[in-house]
Design an enzyme around this catalytic site. Structure first.
Site, PDB file in Angstrom:
ATOM      1  N   TRP A 129      -3.461  -3.820   3.204  1.00 55.48           N
ATOM      2  CA  TRP A 129      -2.006  -3.764   3.160  1.00 55.48           C
ATOM      3  C   TRP A 129      -1.484  -2.348   3.164  1.00 55.48           C
ATOM      4  CZ3 TRP A 129       0.086  -8.065   4.357  1.00 55.48           C
ATOM      5  CH2 TRP A 129      -0.499  -9.275   3.971  1.00 55.48           C
ATOM      6  N   HIS A 148       1.689   3.875   3.776  1.00 50.44           N
ATOM      7  CA  HIS A 148       2.118   3.020   4.889  1.00 50.44           C
ATOM      8  C   HIS A 148       1.905   1.581   4.503  1.00 50.44           C
ATOM      9  CE1 HIS A 148       1.727   5.836   8.437  1.00 50.44           C
ATOM     10  NE2 HIS A 148       1.122   6.539   7.524  1.00 50.44           N
ATOM     11  N   PRO A 149       2.903   0.869   4.052  1.00 53.85           N
ATOM     12  CA  PRO A 149       2.611  -0.542   3.800  1.00 53.85           C
ATOM     13  C   PRO A 149       2.624  -1.278   5.135  1.00 53.85           C
ATOM     14  CG  PRO A 149       4.578   0.229   2.625  1.00 53.85           C
ATOM     15  CD  PRO A 149       4.249   1.232   3.690  1.00 53.85           C
ATOM     16  N   CYS A 150       1.471  -1.634   5.601  1.00 58.75           N
ATOM     17  CA  CYS A 150       1.397  -2.332   6.885  1.00 58.75           C
ATOM     18  C   CYS A 150       2.052  -3.699   6.738  1.00 58.75           C
ATOM     19  CB  CYS A 150      -0.055  -2.514   7.306  1.00 58.75           C
ATOM     20  SG  CYS A 150      -0.873  -0.944   7.593  1.00 58.75           S
ATOM     21  N   GLY A 151       2.794  -4.067   7.727  1.00 61.09           N
ATOM     22  CA  GLY A 151       3.374  -5.409   7.701  1.00 61.09           C
ATOM     23  C   GLY A 151       4.335  -5.630   6.558  1.00 61.09           C
TER      24      GLY A 151
END
Lengths: 200, 312
Positions: A129, A148-151
């Site tokens: 994540w 960077h919080p993906c999604g």
């Protein structure tokens, strides 16, 4: 009991030479000079040490001093500055942070990783994540660490999916940020006081 | 259309690279290195060509390479051509830069570990562009390994536009039509309600289209306080479909004083060219865009004279 002072908003005018006021106000949420590590979690008090110089774009509200605790090894306690900045490209908030000792010496990534709570170090390594990189702070033009919080938009939707009233009425920015922070904050060991979440 | 794009792709800046005096350990000091730097490339990628020139004179230690222009440390993740357009209002030929192999200013510049860092930054920008255009980064993240390698190679060997187009077309980032509508695929140009027909070169046959000036006005409205009635329609459309083509408005280069009350745009430079502002924006995007699919606009401003109050 709140372990941290409130976040403050730091507005950043687009151009320093004061072009005619644009209706877009840019800026970021700031929480500075805080301790995230086990030192803070044991005592629930803010340890105050000499303030280092700030480089904010404009005036900030003063941080509230809750209590003072003398640490024998004050200089080895890492302090963190956390900024929440909106990414116009990804349309989500992003966490920028940096860490330094009380003498101002910055911490590198390895030192930060050692300082974070054990479970969040694991979250970092899993990097399903989240993902930490060093990037330029959009306003301060210096290298900061960026989470960077993906999604983000996907899991934010999941968070709000459960609440029917939210689906009908949408969600306020404050509630969005609190929910966002409850997830993202775990990576850096930032706990949200329960009272904040109970507000309507 | 390919010709214009190829011409731009192959553009280069002549550089004269001087080793910082603190790192010169031999006499006589080495001559500066002369090198042609691709506009679409990045300074760290030039290091393998520069280092041999200076290696015999460097002090012992590990290399941490960085560049400066007149003392300003240069951001390595910005394409060389853009750095030049931004920092040299009056183009300097050759462009004189200083290279350092020691003493990386880690408090000012993010770290760079050579080609890998540059490639990561490039892919990241490409993902960002994909997200802005398509709402997700899937096309970039799902690139096969050979495609990724070929894409990156086509960028660093700046001559290979054909290879780049071959791989990048799979990313479905589209070309821009004049109406600036949500669907960017050129095949659906006909189905849209058009206010102007365009041929393959982007020339407008009939009607009004979205110009470079319109784009600049929508990005920097504060320098265009008086919107004429003619532009209102296109500006409104722009507001709706903002950011469909990623364009990066970099820090404007500040010009010297000018006696007027408001700051105004003096020139717009893209890929070293100062295009006429009436040019259709779609042409600008399709021909002047960088490989990471961002259009970089370097804007030069004229600032009003500062009036200092005579007393406090």
């Amino acid at each position: 009991m709140s372990a941290f002072p409130p976040w403050s908003w730091v507005p950043c005018p687009k151009q320093p030479w004061g072009a005619s006021a644009s209706h877009d106000v840019e800026g970021y949420l700031s929480l500075e000079n805080i301790i995230l590590s086990c030192y803070a979690q044991e005592e629930h008090d803010e340890i105050s040490c000499p303030q280092k110089e700030e480089t904010s774009c404009s005036e900030k509200e003063e941080l509230i001093d809750i209590a003072t605790l003398v640490q024998s090894n004050c200089s080895k306690v890492p302090y963190y500055d956390l900024h929440i900045i909106y990414s116009a490209s990804y349309r989500v908030p992003v966490l920028f942070f940096r860490a330094y000792y009380s003498d101002g010496e910055p911490l590198g990534f390895n030192a930060i990783e050692k300082d974070l709570p054990a479970h969040s170090a694991k979250a970092l390594l899993d990097s399903k994540w989240t993902f930490i990189t060093q990037e330029e702070h959009p306003y301060l033009n210096r290298p900061w660490f960026k989470l960077h919080p993906c999604g983000t938009s996907e899991w934010m939707k999941l968070l709000f999916h459960v609440d029917v009233s939210v689906a009908k009425n949408g969600v306020t920015i404050e509630l969005y940020l609190l929910s966002w922070l409850s997830v993202v904050g775990q990576v850096v060991g930032l706990r949200i006081p329960l009272e904040m979440l109970n507000q309507p | 259309m390919m010709e214009a794009r190829k011409y731009v792709w192959e553009g280069a800046i002549p550089l004269q690279i001087h080793l910082h005096e603190s790192e010169v350990t031999t006499l006589p000091p080495p001559l500066p290195a002369l090198i042609l730097a691709p506009r679409i490339g990045y300074l760290p990628l030039l290091v393998p060509h520069i280092k041999p020139h200076f290696s015999s004179t460097l002090p012992p230690g590990i290399d941490t390479v960085w560049f400066d222009y007149k003392g300003l440390p240069l951001k390595w993740y910005i394409p060389t051509g853009i750095l030049f357009d931004l920092l040299c209002a009056e183009p300097e030929r050759p462009w004189n830069l200083t290279v350092h192999f020691r003493g990386y200013p880690g408090n000012i510049l993010i770290p760079c570990e050579g080609e890998d860092s540059v490639k990561w930054s490039f892919i990241n920008s490409l993902k960002e562009a994909a997200y802005i255009i398509n709402g997700n980064c899937k096309s970039v993240m799902n690139m096969s390994q050979p495609d990724q390698v070929e894409l990156w190679r086509s960028v660093i060997n700046a001559g290979n536009l054909e290879a780049y187009i071959r791989v990048s077309s799979k990313l479905k980032l589209g070309t821009v039509g004049d109406e600036y509508a949500a669907d960017l695929y050129s095949s659906s140009l006909n189905s849209r309600q058009s206010i102007g027909d365009t041929d393959s070169t982007g020339q407008v046959k009939t009607g009004k289209c979205f110009t470079l000036l319109d784009a600049v006005k929508s990005l920097l409205p504060e320098y265009f306080p008086y919107k004429s009635l003619n532009n209102e329609e296109s500006s409104r459309e722009e507001d709706k479909d903002e950011e469909k083509v990623p364009s990066e408005n970099l820090s404007e280069h500040v010009e010297s004083c000018y006696s007027s009350d408001d700051a105004e745009v003096k020139l717009v430079r893209i890929q070293g060219i100062e295009p006429k502002l009436e040019i259709p924006f779609s042409w600008v995007v399709n021909n002047l865009v960088n490989p990471e699919h961002f259009l970089h606009l370097c804007v030069c401003l004229k600032l009003p004279q500062v009036k200092i109050p005579s007393d406090t």
